[in-house]
Design a protein around this motif. Structure first.
Motif, PDB file in Angstrom:
ATOM      1  N   ALA A   1      68.208  -1.529  62.101  1.00 53.02           N
ATOM      2  CA  ALA A   1      66.969  -1.921  62.783  1.00 53.02           C
ATOM      3  C   ALA A   1      65.753  -1.628  61.910  1.00 53.02           C
ATOM      4  N   GLU A   2      65.884  -0.635  61.034  1.00 44.57           N
ATOM      5  CA  GLU A   2      64.804  -0.285  60.097  1.00 44.57           C
ATOM      6  C   GLU A   2      64.971  -1.004  58.757  1.00 44.57           C
ATOM      7  N   ARG A   3      65.892  -1.960  58.708  1.00 46.60           N
ATOM      8  CA  ARG A   3      66.146  -2.823  57.541  1.00 46.60           C
ATOM      9  C   ARG A   3      66.743  -2.097  56.340  1.00 46.60           C
ATOM     10  N   ALA A   4      67.509  -1.058  56.611  1.00 46.15           N
ATOM     11  CA  ALA A   4      68.244  -0.390  55.529  1.00 46.15           C
ATOM     12  C   ALA A   4      69.474  -1.220  55.192  1.00 46.15           C
ATOM     13  N   LYS A   5      70.001  -0.982  54.000  1.00 53.71           N
ATOM     14  CA  LYS A   5      71.277  -1.561  53.581  1.00 53.71           C
ATOM     15  C   LYS A   5      72.331  -0.483  53.821  1.00 53.71           C
TER      16      LYS A   5
ATOM     17  N   MET B   1      66.290  10.981  59.656  1.00 54.85           N
ATOM     18  CA  MET B   1      66.529  10.443  58.347  1.00 54.85           C
ATOM     19  C   MET B   1      65.310   9.670  57.844  1.00 54.85           C
ATOM     20  N   ILE B   2      64.793   8.827  58.706  1.00 52.19           N
ATOM     21  CA  ILE B   2      63.683   7.969  58.298  1.00 52.19           C
ATOM     22  C   ILE B   2      62.473   8.800  57.897  1.00 52.19           C
ATOM     23  N   ARG B   3      62.113   9.759  58.735  1.00 54.55           N
ATOM     24  CA  ARG B   3      60.947  10.602  58.443  1.00 54.55           C
ATOM     25  C   ARG B   3      61.169  11.381  57.147  1.00 54.55           C
ATOM     26  N   SER B   4      62.374  11.848  56.930  1.00 56.38           N
ATOM     27  CA  SER B   4      62.692  12.627  55.735  1.00 56.38           C
ATOM     28  C   SER B   4      62.601  11.806  54.453  1.00 56.38           C
ATOM     29  N   MET B   5      62.823  10.502  54.597  1.00 56.63           N
ATOM     30  CA  MET B   5      62.818   9.621  53.429  1.00 56.63           C
ATOM     31  C   MET B   5      61.489   8.867  53.323  1.00 56.63           C
ATOM     32  N   PHE B   6      60.415   9.603  53.464  1.00 56.06           N
ATOM     33  CA  PHE B   6      59.060   9.082  53.267  1.00 56.06           C
ATOM     34  C   PHE B   6      58.677   8.014  54.284  1.00 56.06           C
ATOM     35  N   ASN B   7      59.207   8.149  55.514  1.00 52.96           N
ATOM     36  CA  ASN B   7      58.882   7.296  56.650  1.00 52.96           C
ATOM     37  C   ASN B   7      59.277   5.836  56.510  1.00 52.96           C
ATOM     38  N   THR B   8      60.142   5.526  55.562  1.00 52.30           N
ATOM     39  CA  THR B   8      60.660   4.160  55.479  1.00 52.30           C
ATOM     40  C   THR B   8      62.017   4.152  54.797  1.00 52.30           C
ATOM     41  N   ILE B   9      62.897   3.326  55.355  1.00 51.20           N
ATOM     42  CA  ILE B   9      64.197   3.111  54.714  1.00 51.20           C
ATOM     43  C   ILE B   9      64.428   1.623  54.484  1.00 51.20           C
TER      44      ILE B   9
ATOM     45  N   LYS C   1      66.363   0.294  51.492  1.00 52.23           N
ATOM     46  CA  LYS C   1      67.085   1.403  50.858  1.00 52.23           C
ATOM     47  C   LYS C   1      68.551   1.375  51.272  1.00 52.23           C
ATOM     48  N   LYS C   2      69.410   1.742  50.338  1.00 48.87           N
ATOM     49  CA  LYS C   2      70.842   1.792  50.610  1.00 48.87           C
ATOM     50  C   LYS C   2      71.205   3.174  51.135  1.00 48.87           C
ATOM     51  N   ILE C   3      71.842   3.203  52.304  1.00 47.31           N
ATOM     52  CA  ILE C   3      72.298   4.442  52.924  1.00 47.31           C
ATOM     53  C   ILE C   3      73.818   4.345  53.051  1.00 47.31           C
ATOM     54  N   THR C   4      74.518   5.329  52.536  1.00 47.50           N
ATOM     55  CA  THR C   4      75.980   5.336  52.620  1.00 47.50           C
ATOM     56  C   THR C   4      76.428   6.312  53.699  1.00 47.50           C
ATOM     57  N   LEU C   5      77.204   5.798  54.644  1.00 48.35           N
ATOM     58  CA  LEU C   5      77.801   6.622  55.676  1.00 48.35           C
ATOM     59  C   LEU C   5      79.204   7.000  55.222  1.00 48.35           C
ATOM     60  N   LEU C   6      79.435   8.286  55.027  1.00 47.17           N
ATOM     61  CA  LEU C   6      80.779   8.762  54.708  1.00 47.17           C
ATOM     62  C   LEU C   6      81.428   9.164  56.021  1.00 47.17           C
ATOM     63  N   GLY C   7      82.384   8.362  56.423  1.00 46.99           N
ATOM     64  CA  GLY C   7      83.079   8.565  57.674  1.00 46.99           C
ATOM     65  C   GLY C   7      82.600   7.603  58.733  1.00 46.99           C
ATOM     66  N   PHE C   8      83.560   7.031  59.450  1.00 52.00           N
ATOM     67  CA  PHE C   8      83.235   6.155  60.572  1.00 52.00           C
ATOM     68  C   PHE C   8      84.051   6.538  61.803  1.00 52.00           C
TER      69      PHE C   8
END
Length: 161
Positions: A42-46, A1-9, A12-19
């Protein structure tokens, strides 16, 4: 995910659908979602989580049990638990499908896309979504076990010779 999103998250807000561990249950034992969330934090995403059956208190308990929170942070500082999937994705940079809930297949992803930050990403960790449709909407789509950039609708569309 991190690499796909320009090497930083970071930020950035990431929504997990499903827990839940699997669909049609509120069982969270050994759920992959808590480990994914831990790495995102750990990568400081929201992180925002929506699950139709798992109770808010269970999610909080799992974060504590699996030590998934950023050290020195409270749950409410790091994670939001949403009651509605459309509210969950508002302002998100990415959606990650963590549980194969049937309802996730029927959501209005055009509506979700319109409310998200751009570029908008979908990470289909359960291979349940129509990737061609998502690409047509404008999402950047990644899926477990499928190479990025290959035009496909279903796993059967990939032919290896």
């Amino acid at each position: 995910m991190i690499r796909s999103m320009f090497n930083t998250i970071s930020g950035k807000k990431i929504t997990l659908l499903g827990f839940a561990f699997k669909k049609d249950t509120g069982d969270t034992r050994e759920t992959a979602a808590v480990y994914v969330a831990k790495h995102l934090l750990a990568e400081r995403a929201k992180v925002t989580i929506y699950d139709p059956k798992v109770e808010h208190e269970e999610i909080v308990r799992d974060f504590s049990y699996y030590k998934a929170l950023t050290p020195g942070k409270e749950f409410k500082e790091c994670v939001t638990v949403a009651e509605d999937p459309y509210e969950a994705v508002k302002g998100s940079h990415a959606i990650a499908i963590m549980t194969e809930w049937d309802a996730f297949k029927t959501y209005d992803y055009e509506k979700m896309y319109q409310s998200m930050a751009k570029p908008a990403f979908v990470f289909d960790g359960r291979l349940i979504l129509d990737h061609k449709k998502l690409l047509d909407i404008g999402f950047i789509v990644y899926a477990i076990g499928k190479p990025y950039g290959v035009k496909y609708k279903n796993m059967d569309d990939l032919r290896f010779e």
